[in-house]
Design an enzyme around this catalytic site. Structure first.
Site, PDB file in Angstrom:
ATOM      1  N   GLU A  94       4.597  -0.581   1.707  1.00 45.82           N
ATOM      2  CA  GLU A  94       4.716  -0.713   0.251  1.00 45.82           C
ATOM      3  C   GLU A  94       4.658  -2.161  -0.223  1.00 45.82           C
ATOM      4  OE1 GLU A  94       8.206   1.209  -1.267  1.00 45.82           O
ATOM      5  OE2 GLU A  94       7.766   3.136  -0.330  1.00 45.82           O
ATOM      6  N   GLU A 109       0.838  -1.201   0.000  1.00 46.94           N
ATOM      7  CA  GLU A 109       0.000   0.000   0.000  1.00 46.94           C
ATOM      8  C   GLU A 109       0.870   1.246   0.000  1.00 46.94           C
ATOM      9  OE1 GLU A 109       0.855   1.542   2.946  1.00 46.94           O
ATOM     10  OE2 GLU A 109       1.834  -0.348   3.433  1.00 46.94           O
TER      11      GLU A 109
END
Length: 349
Positions: free
Chosen positions: A313, A170
């Site tokens: 991430e 994300e």
């Protein structure tokens, strides 16, 4: 298709495939269970995919990217504009996750599911960021369901392209705030117990963050038994999209790897929506965020890596990929006891 219709397609993992995978492991010319979690991960994957013939050659990282209106409350160290900048860097190999993907042979798919600006990554934008959850619901239930379906459909598309395993990531300034809110509601734990400093907040900033989450929960009164309600009221588009990826793994029988705290918060929401979805999840690492270990315990999952990572991430999820590759190499390539005419190990009493 609606979320409810998609969830109705989910079945339990295949126990016979798991047993067949275990028999294969036990036949390989090495001490029984000596590769520990590497063996158990492949056994779980066999159950997810319904076959003991395991290949993980095509790997994907899906990064859900979105902005969160709650940043208005001063809960972050950086501005909202960073979301778009980092999200576009995923395609330029200028973000940590994209560099790790290159080195592990993992293809990266950054998705704009709700960034507050136009971007050149995969466009699945539902809105230009969520609303400020301290003043009302972050999104409507319809928007939350659309975000969840985006994740479910993404898994279906990747499976059609031959991908065998999906890591979750994300990018969204303010999403440790939304994640802590979701976790507090779903677990019933006090906000201060599940809220960390995110990307380096000061003590004063942490106080603002806890206060904002507490106000959001009080104003919106999300129903802890309804995962969609929780995501819509105090979550974000990235979290809802990730919850959809986890549900999509269960729908399409594709293993999905949990990253860290934010990813695990989405996984917990997915399990609240569909309890069987847990059987299609693999835990990668124990994040340094305060509630990360507790979340994995709630999910009844154990992680292989303890690296004190908290970058997000999808970096932790991608870090698991080389270990899974090694496990597959041994599982598919090593001789059996029968091949080398050696008596098999017997389980100890």
């Amino acid at each position: 298709m609606t979320v409810e219709q998609a969830v109705s397609l989910v079945t339990a993992a295949d126990e016979e495939a798991k047993k067949a995978c275990k028999r294969r492991w036990d036949s390989i010319a090495k001490p029984l269970n000596s590769l520990g979690k590497l063996e158990s991960y492949l056994i779980k994957i066999a159950g997810m995919t319904g076959t003991s013939a395991i290949s993980l050659e095509k790997k994907a990282l899906v990064v859900m990217c979105a902005d969160n209106g709650v940043v208005e409350e001063g809960v972050t160290q950086t501005g909202q504009e960073v979301t778009a900048i980092v999200s576009e860097n995923f395609l330029k190999e200028q973000a940590t996750a994209s560099i790790m993907c290159r080195e592990t042979g993992t293809d990266i798919f950054p998705v704009d599911i709700g960034i507050a600006a136009d971007t050149n990554i995969i466009n699945k934008k539902i809105a230009y960021g969520t609303r400020n959850m301290t003043k009302g619901p972050a999104m409507t239930r319809e928007e939350a369901e659309k975000a969840i379906m985006t994740g479910i459909e993404m898994v279906g598309e990747l499976k059609e392209k031959g991908y065998k395993i999906i890591a979750t990531g994300e990018m969204g300034i303010g999403n440790t705030t939304t994640s802590s809110a979701v976790v507090s509601v779903l677990t019933g734990l006090p906000v201060e117990n599940v809220t960390g400093r995110g990307a380096g907040l000061s003590t004063e900033g942490l106080g603002r963050k806890i206060n904002a989450i507490s106000r959001a929960i009080k104003i919106n009164r999300p129903d802890p038994e309804d995962g969609i309600d929780v995501l819509s009221k105090v979550g974000g588009f990235d979290l809802a999209g990730l919850a959809g990826v986890f549900l999509g793994g269960a729908v399409h029988k594709v293993p999905v790897v949990i990253d860290g705290f934010i990813s695990a918060a989405a996984a917990l929401a997915a399990v609240r929506i569909c309890p069987k979805a847990r059987e299609y999840m693999l835990a990668s690492h124990v994040s340094k965020e305060p509630a990360a270990a507790m979340l994995l315990e709630k999910l009844e999952l154990e992680a292989a890596l303890h690296c004190d990572m908290c970058l997000g991430e999808g970096t932790g999820a991608v870090a698991l990929m080389p270990l899974l590759n090694l496990a597959c190499a041994v599982y598919n390539g090593m001789s059996t006891f029968q091949d080398i005419n050696v008596e098999e190990y017997k389980p100890l009493a």
